[in-house]
Structure formats: C-alpha cells, structure tokens
Design a protein around this motif. Sequence first.
Motif: not given
Length: 347
Positions: A198-204, A228-234
């Motif tokens: 999720p951090f890798y996808f979120g960085a994209a 709610s919009d970005y996986i990294y922040f989630q």
Amino acid sequence: MAIFVKPQREVFTEEDLKYFQKSNCHKEFSKFVESLSWSVKDKRITEVISESQLIQKLVQILIELESLVSCFPPKEMTTRYGNPVFKDWHSEVKKRHHGWLEAILPSPDAVIEFSEYFLNSWGNPLRMDYGTGHEANFIAFLFCFYKLKLITEEDFTAVVLRVFIKYIKLMFLLQQTYWLEPAGSHGVWGLDDYHFLPFYFGAAQLINHKYLRPKSIHSADYIEQFSSDYIYFQCIENINKVKTESLHWHSPLLNDISGVKTWAKVHSGLLKMYKAEVLGKLPIMQHFLFGSLLKFHSPSPRTLSQEEKESIINQEHHHSCCVSHVPSSAAVKAANQRVRSNYIPFD
C-alpha cells in the motif's frame, strides 16, 4: 484449456531463490506489481472509475469476509498478540471460500489453484500472524486472474483502488480485532509491522501532487484531510491509531523516507526495496507457492527429500521466518544498536 494444479512450495534453498530472481516468473510477477502501481498514478481513491463485473464480485467477497468478523468477536485476553478467535474466523472462511471462488472462476477445476493463494492472504491461523508474505499471496491471487485474462490492464486501476484498498482495510480490521502477530524478522526496519505494497501504490498516487510531499505525513491535519483519498496517508493514519509514539520511534524507515524530496524517488525506491526485501528474502519466499499460473522450476540437480524439506521448515520456524513476539516499538532501543544492513537508499 489450462490444467490447474495445487500450488506447492518450490523455494527451499538460497540456490532456489537466486534462480527464482532470474526467472520469468519473477519478471512477470514484478511487472504485474509495477503495472498496478502505475495504473493509479495521480488518481485518488474516490475517483470515478470503470469497474468490471469481476471487480465488483471480488469486492463483494471482501465485504462478506468483513461481515464475518462481527460473527466472531474476540475473547478477553491479557496477552498482547494472537486472539484465538481468529482461528474460528479463518476456519469459517475456509468453509465458504469454495462457493465464492466457483462463482467467479471459469471452471470448478481452477478452484484448486486459486484456493491456496486466497486462504494464505489473510494470515496464518496456527501462528496467528500476518506479514508481507501473506500480502504477496493476495497479489498472487489477483495475478492468477490476470494470467487467465479475466483481469486486463484496463482493470488495473480498479484492482488497486477498489479491490486492494478493500483488502487492506479488511486486514487493518483483522489485525486490530484479533491482534495478529507481525510475521517476520524485519521488526522496526520494515515499513510497518504488516504491509509493504500500500505504501508503494500510495506513492504512485502522489507522484505529481501539487503540494503534498513525503514530509507531509508528519502533519495531523494533512492525514485527516487526505487519508480518504490516498493510500499512503491511510496507512499512516492506521499506524497512528494503534501506536502512540512518533514515527521516529516505532517506524524509523517510514520516518527516514519522509525526508526524500519527491514522491517519484520514494516510488522508485520502494520498488527496489520490494524486490530485495520481500521477493528477495528466503524466509518469505520459502513460504510462497507456485502452480501452473505462477510457474517455477527449481534448478537443483537433485530433488530434496521430504525429510530434507521438513528439516528446512523446522529450521525456519526457529529463525527469521517466525513471528516476532516483541512489538516493534518495544524493540527499537535494541535495534538502534544494530546497523540497518537492509536499508536501501532512495536516490
């Protein structure tokens, strides 16, 4: 017509692992992960996207898995990790999963192959742990759909923003409800106790964001506004909910990464790290499964005997593949005395 088989362990030795890293199987799987990542570049979780019937059915399965948690409330415990009710939840999933898979697969014969990846995606019911190897099983489950062309590149954005996001939220729930052990020996030098992708996808998602930067994860206001919009922040929000100290204390690698100037560098660095620290680690890949869709053949000149295989399995349970019985935040002081040999520079 494809001939499906029950996936088996194939990586037992360092020689096997080196061969896997050079194999077409490794190349295809890595490319799949990378392509999923690029499909969500500059896209929010809340973005309106196309969803195929299969994507919708996969999401529905995840919803049913989530609903089962309320049927198996955790018992009162005095220990930090491993609520035994998780075994009951997992047992119920095992009972039901054949029906779920038969409803979405082109042939009942395919269930034998998909089943292993599916059941291994939720953690180990015996050790009551979860880690990046289990996360990789869920990606392998999705990869099998791709190999059969049931998922195409046009579906990749929905695979991440609908299916994978739902999976991660379910795993957050399982981890917090049953206090699953963090699997593996990475301890404080992992991205977090459980996850990587999720951090890798979120960085994209954040590569070209106008003002959010890697250091923005230290802002409580940004986390509240953008989780709610970005996986990294989630993921950062989830960590902050279950841990009281700062990232510097319990997640030093995430803290270090926040000092990288651009999300593009974070993104490229995390891919290198994933290949080295997940796909390139024997304790993880010893547990990975290979079948007709994720195909791998060991180059070993002889076949390991069952006794030799069992010996390897017993050894790994006493070493780095075993669960960490000390919460990573409690182990930081000791870990700070060690050199971070696995740390990969993000440059």
